[in-house]
Design an enzyme around this catalytic site. Sequence first.
Site, PDB file in Angstrom:
ATOM      1  CG  ASP A 198     -19.850   1.512  -2.244  1.00  0.00           C
ATOM      2  OD1 ASP A 198     -20.517   1.345  -1.214  1.00  0.00           O
ATOM      3  OD2 ASP A 198     -19.170   2.539  -2.476  1.00  0.00           O
TER       4      ASP A 198
ATOM      5  CG  ASN B  45      -5.800  -3.427   4.107  1.00  0.00           C
ATOM      6  OD1 ASN B  45      -4.661  -3.663   3.736  1.00  0.00           O
ATOM      7  ND2 ASN B  45      -6.842  -4.149   3.720  1.00  0.00           N
TER       8      ASN B  45
ATOM      9  CG  ASP C 223      -1.916  -1.088   1.264  1.00  0.00           C
ATOM     10  OD1 ASP C 223      -2.098  -1.743   0.224  1.00  0.00           O
ATOM     11  OD2 ASP C 223      -2.535  -1.295   2.327  1.00  0.00           O
TER      12      ASP C 223
ATOM     13  CD  GLU D 237      -3.503  -4.996  -2.340  1.00  0.00           C
ATOM     14  OE1 GLU D 237      -3.748  -4.182  -1.428  1.00  0.00           O
ATOM     15  OE2 GLU D 237      -2.675  -5.914  -2.216  1.00  0.00           O
ATOM     16  CB  THR D 238      -8.513  -1.250   0.195  1.00  0.00           C
ATOM     17  OG1 THR D 238      -8.985   0.028   0.624  1.00  0.00           O
ATOM     18  CG2 THR D 238      -8.446  -2.183   1.394  1.00  0.00           C
TER      19      THR D 238
ATOM     20  CG  ASP E  97     -23.194   1.938   5.496  1.00  0.00           C
ATOM     21  OD1 ASP E  97     -22.841   2.486   6.554  1.00  0.00           O
ATOM     22  OD2 ASP E  97     -23.300   2.537   4.422  1.00  0.00           O
TER      23      ASP E  97
ATOM     24  CD  GLU F 178     -24.680   1.347  -1.084  1.00  0.00           C
ATOM     25  OE1 GLU F 178     -24.826   1.473   0.141  1.00  0.00           O
ATOM     26  OE2 GLU F 178     -23.606   1.613  -1.668  1.00  0.00           O
TER      27      GLU F 178
ATOM     28  CG  ASP G 257      -6.182  -6.113   0.660  1.00  0.00           C
ATOM     29  OD1 ASP G 257      -5.044  -6.332   1.124  1.00  0.00           O
ATOM     30  OD2 ASP G 257      -6.826  -5.076   0.905  1.00  0.00           O
TER      31      ASP G 257
END
Length: 766
Positions: free
Chosen positions: A399, A258, A155, A255-256, A522, A447, A285
Amino acid sequence: MHPRLRLLLVTVVAVLAAGVISAPSARAAIDAQSLGARRNAAAGTITFRVYSATATRIAAYVYSAATGAQENVSYVLTENSDTFSATVTVADLAAHGVTGTVYYGYRAWGPNWPYNSAWTKGSTAGFISDVDSAGNRFNPNKLLIDPYAREISHDPRTPGHTDASGYRSGANRAADTGTFAPKGIVLTPATGGSGTKPTRAFKDDIVYEVHLRGLTRNDTSIAAAYRGTYRGAGLKAAYLASLGVTAVEFLPVQETQNDTHDVEPTSTAGDNYWGYMTLNYFAPDRRYSSDKSPGGPTAEFQAMVKAYHDAGIKVLIDVVYNHTGEEGPQGDKNTYNLFSWRGLDNPTYYSLTGDRQGPWDNTGVGGNYNTANPVAQNLIVDSVAYWKNTLGVDGFRFDLASVLGNTCQHGCFNYNRTATGTALNRLVAEMPARPAAGGSGVDWIAEPWAIGGNSYQVGNFPAGWSEWNGIYRDTVRRDQNKLGVDAVTPGDLANRFAGSSDLYGDDGRRPWNSINFVVAHDGFTLKDLYSCSAKNNDQAWPYGPSDGGSDDNISWNQGGVAGDQRKAARNGQALLTLSAGTPMMTGGDEHLRGINCNNNPYNVDSSANWLGWAPDANQANFATFTGRLLAFRKAHPALRPANFYTASDTNGNGLGQLVWFTPAGTTPDAAYWADANNHALAWRIDGSEFGDSAPGIYVAYNGWSGDVTFTLPAPPSGKQWYRVTDTSTWAEGPDQVAAPGGETLIGGASTAYALRARGLLLLIAK
């Protein structure tokens, strides 16, 4: 200025500024451009290929290590119709010391920073501005992640490099990121199998939404090395199958950022447990892999998918194509993070304001991804196809999906369901939805809202799309938790329980396109929805602190009575299971998982936010209650209609597959349907029309604060009514839902049944 006039003016400006969507460019096939770094083992070559409409020079920098070293070699790419490429030999790389894993990134020049032969890393030679009038933000000092990289090394912020300021333009424009920036990894094409995909019709699915790490991080039955990983998650397939789950939906696994927040009591700044800030749309990830070596996350993800497929369970993943992890302004218009897309082609990959100096933002987290641009759409389609075809994923939950229905690139936002050139319609056109009866295809889930503009679109997505039915959620919550405060009519309840034909029937979609849910990640958990009257996010670790979270949760603590809280949760779970549509529950709800009234624990990577695997007696009873209800749903196709029920209407006219009743056993008239003072409703489903083993199913729901006596309608000829469950407190225990064959005889036509306050009754005809 009147808001509508302002919107019209913005729209006109956008049109004049060439921001309106155009038809997608024709492509011979998905991933037709073969972007990314592709290894040709037979020829001993690697081809680097990247898109930019406005770059004037791009170079690939190749490294033998992910961090701490300068590049071994760089190659200037050749431009051809906005695609820059170079093919290099493995022998040449070896001659420059790159003999193992090939790490790489791009440096790009363009109109705001044209190439100057005097430029060296860390200099400002050639610099004109951080952003120009067209929105370009090139900066060759920032090493950029390939948007098509199959894995990335790490990251931007890591435990050893926690400061992100070096990635920014503006005052830090001269800071060179080459030694610490994330790199793409050149992979050999993945060959691991993901098993045989289930072909089950979506109407027959029961969705279990869960965080991949949180699923097993606290599970001592799994070896410590595998807890919180893809491998650990795969080991839970048998458990989820035994519960009755048929589709597991993981929160984001692309991948984010974190790497910097292992379990620790930390501030909210920068923490990213949920993972809704994507850094790359192809790479699984690494943090969720027990094997973090190059290729390890990809192979381990595939093996996890196979484990679920072998158990007959679909794998769905939550994807975030409405914004990225590059975020928005970092102080002023000159100061932005440059990780990837922004440094390669800002106007192509992001929706900008009319003057191109800032982001257009319907996400609240940094600005919209430019889903109206054909090239940006290609990336969406190509990456989704990769997860589907190579990694084995069965479906996708998008999302803030209304952003993918945007028809305007810059200076405005306009959702349009029917425009063929939107990302929403391209996805379904190029990868068809699973047929109603089942078979091969993709389960597409939206969503259906974002922030502002015309982005709230529940019930208004294109054919092929299912939606999170937020109106179902709110109606059930209001009826359970706002008695005497919010007006909920029997007609409102009937619409939701019967599949929301008012939302999905007008455009040819079906009841199963309604993803029914009472809670999701959420917001409150199921336990907290009925145990908390308000959020409590500013609390000590491990339950917080968290910022944000809605102040309007439609929740209530049931007067603080623990037994009533469990009863309310049973009602919510029962209504969800017995309604037409596709039910979705949240991980841990079967064990009444709570997080102490924190309704936005996006940053809380702690034991309090992981699923628990040591239930007490009440939690174990609730899990049994849930599992038996799910089994009942699966055993009775009458609860899973492919089409909307034929029913008596809200004026009391007609009979059909579903018949509504008042507690007195009469057909509701128009006045009853419309009166929010009526808090009880019953219905009977004719199972014989669905080939159901039960010729009749009867449900009575008492939303009132006092007991209500229901007069039972006639069961089918020669049959009697038998009780499957009564959610009332008197029946609480491991057998609150009767096992098949253990149902209790209640009686026949006109039998009176006293249903306690806030209770639900389920009968079958035998």
